[in-house]
Write a protein that holds these residues in place. Structure first.
Motif, PDB file in Angstrom:
ATOM      1  N   GLN A  73       5.212 -27.519 -57.170  1.00  0.00           N
ATOM      2  CA  GLN A  73       4.441 -26.280 -57.241  1.00  0.00           C
ATOM      3  C   GLN A  73       3.462 -26.305 -58.406  1.00  0.00           C
ATOM      4  N   ASP A  74       3.841 -26.965 -59.506  1.00  0.00           N
ATOM      5  CA  ASP A  74       2.912 -27.110 -60.632  1.00  0.00           C
ATOM      6  C   ASP A  74       1.629 -27.799 -60.180  1.00  0.00           C
ATOM      7  N   LEU A  84      -9.436 -27.671 -55.593  1.00  0.00           N
ATOM      8  CA  LEU A  84      -9.311 -28.912 -54.838  1.00  0.00           C
ATOM      9  C   LEU A  84      -8.697 -28.610 -53.478  1.00  0.00           C
ATOM     10  N   GLY A  85      -9.316 -29.111 -52.442  1.00  0.00           N
ATOM     11  CA  GLY A  85      -8.762 -28.940 -51.101  1.00  0.00           C
ATOM     12  C   GLY A  85      -7.827 -30.090 -50.788  1.00  0.00           C
ATOM     13  N   THR A  86      -8.316 -31.033 -49.989  1.00  0.00           N
ATOM     14  CA  THR A  86      -7.523 -32.207 -49.629  1.00  0.00           C
ATOM     15  C   THR A  86      -7.787 -33.324 -50.631  1.00  0.00           C
ATOM     16  N   VAL A  87      -6.721 -33.978 -51.093  1.00  0.00           N
ATOM     17  CA  VAL A  87      -6.855 -35.046 -52.072  1.00  0.00           C
ATOM     18  C   VAL A  87      -6.192 -36.319 -51.541  1.00  0.00           C
ATOM     19  N   HIS A 105       5.468 -30.575 -47.995  1.00  0.00           N
ATOM     20  CA  HIS A 105       5.433 -29.119 -48.098  1.00  0.00           C
ATOM     21  C   HIS A 105       4.029 -28.527 -48.045  1.00  0.00           C
ATOM     22  N   ALA A 106       3.020 -29.337 -48.315  1.00  0.00           N
ATOM     23  CA  ALA A 106       1.625 -28.878 -48.232  1.00  0.00           C
ATOM     24  C   ALA A 106       0.804 -29.991 -47.588  1.00  0.00           C
ATOM     25  N   THR A 199       2.605 -36.270 -42.814  1.00  0.00           N
ATOM     26  CA  THR A 199       1.534 -36.720 -41.927  1.00  0.00           C
ATOM     27  C   THR A 199       0.484 -37.549 -42.660  1.00  0.00           C
ATOM     28  N   ALA A 200       0.538 -37.587 -43.969  1.00  0.00           N
ATOM     29  CA  ALA A 200      -0.425 -38.369 -44.741  1.00  0.00           C
ATOM     30  C   ALA A 200      -0.265 -39.856 -44.433  1.00  0.00           C
TER      31      ALA A 200
END
Length: 260
Positions: A73-74, A84-87, A105-106, A199-200
């Motif tokens: 979460q940090d 920042l969106g997708t990294v 989780h994200a 999914t990454a």
């Protein structure tokens, strides 16, 4: 409650403004110095954001114990703060654990990732609890010799004593409470049920001679993350970014891409 994380940008003046952002997550007991040999190559292809985990370097040291959920979460809070969106993400050891948590989780935030010398489950928990107790009582310096023996192969320790000493200095500079509380996060960690949700596009890199997270741990991650690939680097123990920087750098760049 999220913690304020210290971070440093690299490559902003060397790559196009639309180059992908590569986030780097450090291992327990180190700081962004563990990425130093890779930064010149990475910063020529990505906008690199080296992040210090809660309790490490200049990041906020909240009282422990911590959980992996809190550490993850940090990072999400920092991503939001920096818009920042997708990294793309690379993390070693604890940094890799945080990467797996983020990707599970994200998933919309992590497009590709490289997991280096890490594990989704690292029992027994009692070992981590005992280490936390030792560090709180005697300081991080009390475990320096043991750490060096796990971080580097015997040959590297003999050939490169100054580089080993610099790595140990990172450990000794780590706040005692931050280190101990992150030990407790690892003690309570079990990401095995989360891995199938990732999914990454994932590359898992193991050091052939890593006693802390042996190749079997990387194989377990690859067996559960859809489409993940495994690469084992010879003559490397746990801090492979320092022991085999050219090999690790080439693998990370090939997998994560970036501007050219």
């Amino acid at each position: 409650m999220t913690a304020r994380l210290a971070c440093t940008w690299y490559g902003l003046d060397d790559v196009p403004v639309d180059a992908p952002v590569l986030v780097l997550g450090n291992s327990i007991g180190t700081n962004q110095g563990m990425w130093a040999p890779l930064i010149p190559e990475l910063a020529g292809r990505f906008r690199v954001l080296a992040v210090e985990t809660r309790g490490h370097a200049g990041s906020e040291v909240l009282p422990g114990p911590y959980s992996l959920d809190e550490l993850g979460q940090d990072f999400l809070a920092l991503f939001d703060e920096l818009h920042l969106g997708t990294v793309r993400y690379a993390g070693l050891s604890l940094g890799g654990m945080i990467g797996m948590w983020l990707a599970a989780h994200a998933p919309e935030r992590v497009e590709r990732m490289a997991l280096i010398c890490t594990s989704a489950y690292l029992p027994p928990a009692t070992n981590w609890i005992e280490r936390a107790e030792t560090v709180r009582a005697k300081g991080t310096g009390s475990i320096a010799d043991v750490a060096a023996g796990r971080w580097f192969t015997e040959g590297f320790r003999a050939r490169e004593p100054e580089r080993v000493a610099a790595a140990v200095a990172m450990l000794e500079a780590t706040p005692d409470e931050g280190y101990a509380a992150c030990c407790e996060a690892i003690a309570g960690m079990d990401l095995r049920g989360d891995l199938p949700r990732i999914t990454a596009d994932t590359l898992v890199i193991a050091g052939a001679d890593d006693p802390a997270t042996p190749p079997s741990h990387a194989e377990a991650i690859v067996g559960s993350v859809p489409g993940a690939r495994l690469q084992i680097v010879p003559d490397a123990a746990h801090l492979a970014t320092l022991e085999q920087p050219e090999a690790i750098g080439a693998l990370v760049v090939a997998h994560l891409g970036g501007a050219r």
